[in-house]
Every structure is written in structure tokens, then in C-alpha cells.
Enzyme design. Sequence first.
Site, short mmCIF file in Angstrom:
data_model
loop_
_atom_site.label_atom_id
_atom_site.label_comp_id
_atom_site.label_asym_id
_atom_site.label_seq_id
_atom_site.Cartn_x
_atom_site.Cartn_y
_atom_site.Cartn_z
N TRP A 134 68.83 39.87 59.13
CA TRP A 134 68.11 40.17 57.88
C TRP A 134 68.86 41.22 57.09
O TRP A 134 69.75 41.89 57.60
CB TRP A 134 66.63 40.51 58.13
CG TRP A 134 66.33 41.66 59.10
CD1 TRP A 134 67.19 42.25 59.96
CD2 TRP A 134 65.07 42.29 59.28
NE1 TRP A 134 66.55 43.22 60.68
CE2 TRP A 134 65.24 43.27 60.29
CE3 TRP A 134 63.81 42.14 58.73
CZ2 TRP A 134 64.20 44.09 60.73
CZ3 TRP A 134 62.78 42.95 59.17
CH2 TRP A 134 62.97 43.91 60.15
N ASN A 135 68.47 41.33 55.80
CA ASN A 135 69.19 42.22 54.88
C ASN A 135 68.21 43.07 54.09
O ASN A 135 67.07 42.65 53.86
CB ASN A 135 70.00 41.39 53.87
CG ASN A 135 70.99 40.47 54.54
OD1 ASN A 135 71.95 40.91 55.13
ND2 ASN A 135 70.74 39.17 54.46
N HIS A 159 65.22 42.60 36.13
CA HIS A 159 65.78 41.62 35.19
C HIS A 159 67.19 41.23 35.61
O HIS A 159 68.17 41.46 34.89
CB HIS A 159 65.71 42.16 33.77
CG HIS A 159 64.30 42.41 33.34
ND1 HIS A 159 63.61 41.59 32.47
CD2 HIS A 159 63.42 43.36 33.73
CE1 HIS A 159 62.37 42.04 32.33
NE2 HIS A 159 62.22 43.12 33.08
N ASP A 164 60.50 37.27 32.41
CA ASP A 164 60.10 38.41 31.58
C ASP A 164 58.59 38.32 31.33
O ASP A 164 58.11 37.34 30.74
CB ASP A 164 60.75 38.37 30.19
CG ASP A 164 62.25 38.66 30.19
OD1 ASP A 164 62.80 39.06 31.22
OD2 ASP A 164 62.85 38.47 29.11
N HIS A 197 56.87 43.78 29.54
CA HIS A 197 58.27 44.22 29.45
C HIS A 197 58.55 44.93 28.13
O HIS A 197 59.39 45.82 28.06
CB HIS A 197 59.17 42.99 29.62
CG HIS A 197 60.64 43.24 29.51
ND1 HIS A 197 61.26 44.35 30.01
CD2 HIS A 197 61.63 42.48 28.95
CE1 HIS A 197 62.56 44.27 29.77
NE2 HIS A 197 62.80 43.17 29.13
#
Length: 263
Positions: A66-67, A74, A80, A84
Site C-alpha cells: 500500500w501507499n 484539483h 469542480d 470551489h
Amino acid sequence: MTSQSVLQDLAGLLATGGIKVVDLTRTLEPDTPILQLPPEMGWGESWPFSMEEISHYDDRGPAWYWNNIKCGEHTGTHFDAPIHWVTGQDHENHATDTLPTGNFVAPAFVIDAVAEAAANPDFLMTVDFIKAWEEKHGQITPGSWVLYRTDWSKKTDNDEYLNIKEDGGHTPGWDPDTVRFLAEERNVIGVGVETVGTDAGIAPTQDPMFPCHNLMHGANKCGLASLCNLDQLPPTGALLIAPPLKIKNGSGSPTRVLALVAN
Ligand code: 23J
Ligand code: MN
């Protein structure tokens, strides 16, 4: 024809390939291009995507890989939300965690401006351009996404993709009246583009500045940026699936964007 039988038919067509699932998403990687705002303005910057390995079936975790990941909201193919933009701040349910889920599954109308964008990187789509498209393909129905096809996503070189010159970015976008028309006369859910942001490269110099962000979010509409594979969609008839991550009060998020298309 009941809703139940429509869903069953859909599942059957998906299983047999009668309906295909087109991936409109760029791969998220450290090299994924991100928006660069004019540096002289002193505006903040968005983190590029980065990834750090936690373990890989090794002494840090013998059976698991895993990371940790990090990026701006964005980054890459992303959503969006109306919150925003300053013009969208007073709407209700205007953030990634509160938007109506119906916004995330809706028809797509794909407007082809490939030739115009190739001839002029600063091409701004006009109301007349959309009306001419509607003459051929029919009127854009309320509650749909409008996707702006430019084939810009085929530019694999990031410098060409961002196309930043001494005077700023040069990528296609919208005439402000076109954004007003789509928001007010067509009542779209939002617009999606192949470029790094929903606005043109020259948007800092438009009036209002960043008209797509200003007017779309001001009208409680959404955006999708850095889409790809729009050339695999028909002008009408595709069903878009684009749910952002459910970030509390999020302004947007990287999103896996898919389209269902009749085969
Ligand atoms: C902040 C300011 C200007 C722009 C943007 C963000 C985006 O394009 C975005 O990703 O929302 S133009
Ligand atoms: Mn964005």
C-alpha cells in the site's frame, strides 16, 4: 417497462458488451500536469500527485502492499464543486460531500470543437457554435453534462498540453455568454473539458476572469477537467458517471470518470 426491468436490461447489456464502459480518466502519476496560475500574482499553488510506499510484502508489512498519496483536490481528471469559487459560496449542498448524487450520473452531450482548437489554441466556444451543434444533434436537455471535445488530451507532452507562453496559458475555453447560456438556458449540471481546467488559458484576462468558474459555480453548477477519450463518445446518448470523493467540505477531487455508451 418497469424501472426494475430497465436495470436488469442494463446489467445484461453491460455483461454482453452491448453497452460499453469508456474510461474518460487520465492516469494519476507524479507527472500528471497541474494548473499553473500566473506566478506574478502570488496566488497559492496546488500540490502535484505524489506517492510513497508504506510496505510491499516486506519487513514493513509482510503480506500487504500500500501507499500514501498526496495531491491538491484539483489534480488530474477531477471534479469542480460549486463551493470551489467565491461566486458559489452561498449555495446549499455545494461541496463534494453534500452535492446531490444525481449530479454524478447523468447524460452527456459532446460538442466537437477539434478543428477550431487545432486552428486556434485560444478558441472560445460561442453560443452560436452551440446552437449550430443543436441544429444537427438536438437541444441539450436540462440536467445533463456538456463535454467540450478538443482532442487536447492527445497532447502527451506536458509543455504542449499546458501551452504556457510568456504571456500565460493558451488552451481553448468559453466565451462568458456561452457559459451563461448553458447554465441559464440549458440548465446543465456542468461542463467537462479535456484541458487542465474548465476555463481557457487566457481566462485570467477574460471579463469576468475565469468565466466558466465564475458563472458556472455562481449558478451552482459543476465542472470536470482533464478528461480524455472524448473521441470515443457519440455526440448524444452517453451516460456519464462522475462521483467525486466524499471529502468533507471539499472543493473538488480527483475522480474516475466513466461513460456508458451503446455499442
Ligand atoms: C483555481 C484558480 C483558477 C483555476 C482553477 C483553480 C482550476 O482550473 C481548477 O482546477 O478548478 S482556472
Ligand atoms: Mn478544478
